[in-house]
Design a protein around this motif. Sequence first.
Motif, PDB file in Angstrom:
ATOM      1  N   PRO A  12       0.818  -1.222   0.000  1.00  0.00           N
ATOM      2  CA  PRO A  12       0.000   0.000   0.000  1.00  0.00           C
ATOM      3  C   PRO A  12       0.849   1.268   0.000  1.00  0.00           C
ATOM      4  N   ARG A  13       1.800   1.353  -0.922  1.00  0.00           N
ATOM      5  CA  ARG A  13       2.744   2.472  -0.923  1.00  0.00           C
ATOM      6  C   ARG A  13       2.063   3.821  -1.126  1.00  0.00           C
ATOM      7  N   GLN A  14       0.920   3.835  -1.819  1.00  0.00           N
ATOM      8  CA  GLN A  14       0.211   5.101  -2.026  1.00  0.00           C
ATOM      9  C   GLN A  14      -0.319   5.661  -0.704  1.00  0.00           C
ATOM     10  N   SER A  15      -0.415   4.818   0.314  1.00  0.00           N
ATOM     11  CA  SER A  15      -0.883   5.261   1.633  1.00  0.00           C
ATOM     12  C   SER A  15       0.254   5.707   2.541  1.00  0.00           C
ATOM     13  N   GLY A  16       1.481   5.663   2.042  1.00  0.00           N
ATOM     14  CA  GLY A  16       2.631   6.145   2.805  1.00  0.00           C
ATOM     15  C   GLY A  16       3.388   5.044   3.512  1.00  0.00           C
ATOM     16  N   PRO A  17       4.568   5.400   4.021  1.00  0.00           N
ATOM     17  CA  PRO A  17       5.438   4.401   4.639  1.00  0.00           C
ATOM     18  C   PRO A  17       4.863   3.728   5.874  1.00  0.00           C
ATOM     19  N   ASP A  18       4.077   4.442   6.670  1.00  0.00           N
ATOM     20  CA  ASP A  18       3.501   3.816   7.872  1.00  0.00           C
ATOM     21  C   ASP A  18       2.588   2.655   7.496  1.00  0.00           C
ATOM     22  N   ALA A  19       1.792   2.840   6.442  1.00  0.00           N
ATOM     23  CA  ALA A  19       0.893   1.779   5.992  1.00  0.00           C
ATOM     24  C   ALA A  19       1.686   0.580   5.477  1.00  0.00           C
ATOM     25  N   VAL A  20       2.804   0.849   4.812  1.00  0.00           N
ATOM     26  CA  VAL A  20       3.641  -0.247   4.308  1.00  0.00           C
ATOM     27  C   VAL A  20       4.266  -1.015   5.461  1.00  0.00           C
ATOM     28  N   VAL A  21       4.786  -0.305   6.449  1.00  0.00           N
ATOM     29  CA  VAL A  21       5.386  -0.969   7.609  1.00  0.00           C
ATOM     30  C   VAL A  21       4.344  -1.834   8.313  1.00  0.00           C
ATOM     31  N   GLU A  22       3.124  -1.323   8.468  1.00  0.00           N
ATOM     32  CA  GLU A  22       2.051  -2.105   9.092  1.00  0.00           C
ATOM     33  C   GLU A  22       1.711  -3.342   8.265  1.00  0.00           C
ATOM     34  N   ALA A  23       1.686  -3.195   6.930  1.00  0.00           N
ATOM     35  CA  ALA A  23       1.403  -4.339   6.055  1.00  0.00           C
ATOM     36  C   ALA A  23       2.510  -5.386   6.160  1.00  0.00           C
ATOM     37  N   ILE A  24       3.756  -4.943   6.245  1.00  0.00           N
ATOM     38  CA  ILE A  24       4.873  -5.875   6.413  1.00  0.00           C
ATOM     39  C   ILE A  24       4.719  -6.626   7.731  1.00  0.00           C
ATOM     40  N   ALA A  25       4.416  -5.906   8.798  1.00  0.00           N
ATOM     41  CA  ALA A  25       4.258  -6.538  10.115  1.00  0.00           C
ATOM     42  C   ALA A  25       3.115  -7.553  10.109  1.00  0.00           C
ATOM     43  N   ARG A  26       1.985  -7.212   9.487  1.00  0.00           N
ATOM     44  CA  ARG A  26       0.856  -8.152   9.404  1.00  0.00           C
ATOM     45  C   ARG A  26       1.254  -9.415   8.645  1.00  0.00           C
ATOM     46  N   THR A  27       1.968  -9.234   7.537  1.00  0.00           N
ATOM     47  CA  THR A  27       2.390 -10.384   6.736  1.00  0.00           C
ATOM     48  C   THR A  27       3.373 -11.252   7.508  1.00  0.00           C
ATOM     49  N   LEU A  28       4.306 -10.632   8.235  1.00  0.00           N
ATOM     50  CA  LEU A  28       5.249 -11.409   9.044  1.00  0.00           C
ATOM     51  C   LEU A  28       4.524 -12.231  10.102  1.00  0.00           C
ATOM     52  N   LYS A  29       3.541 -11.633  10.749  1.00  0.00           N
ATOM     53  CA  LYS A  29       2.784 -12.363  11.767  1.00  0.00           C
ATOM     54  C   LYS A  29       1.981 -13.513  11.127  1.00  0.00           C
ATOM     55  N   GLU A  30       1.456 -13.279   9.939  1.00  0.00           N
ATOM     56  CA  GLU A  30       0.729 -14.338   9.227  1.00  0.00           C
ATOM     57  C   GLU A  30       1.676 -15.490   8.876  1.00  0.00           C
TER      58      GLU A  30
END
Length: 148
Positions: A12-30
């Motif tokens: 979700p890069r269009q939503s900014g770096p915070d959204a990307v970091v959150e997406a990375i964290a969610r994927t890692l937990k998954e």
Amino acid sequence: MLPRVTLRRPTPRQSGPDAVVEAIARTLKELEALAEAKGLTVGGAGVVVPGIVDERTAHAVYSANIGWRDLQLGALPSEMTGIPVTLGHDVRAGGLAESKLGAARGAGDAPCTESPDRGARPSPVPSALMFVHTYAAATGLVRPSGGL
């Protein structure tokens, strides 16, 4: 060594770096939950990005095509998940993957280049002709026996 599980998620890069970091964290937990379901333990994760990357400090210095600057992309997902995260440059990581699993397997030094349509790949350019700078953004030299 082949991956046991592969997940693909839009960034979700269009939503900014915070959204990307959150997406990375969610994927890692998954991924961690999938590993635990198989009786495995996640020892760490790798995240790769384009642009200028300081791999020693896990710092995404600048990425013109994404619009990021000064992002602690290794530390932030690690703090959010408890999983150690190593940050790398996308082309260098692609070259390392090629040297371990792909076309450059067993080749020793393997210069690699990137193109938008084909991604990172070994190049026919002899490694003696390659110049590698600390902040190389689209060209690199992979030395699998000695690390990156």
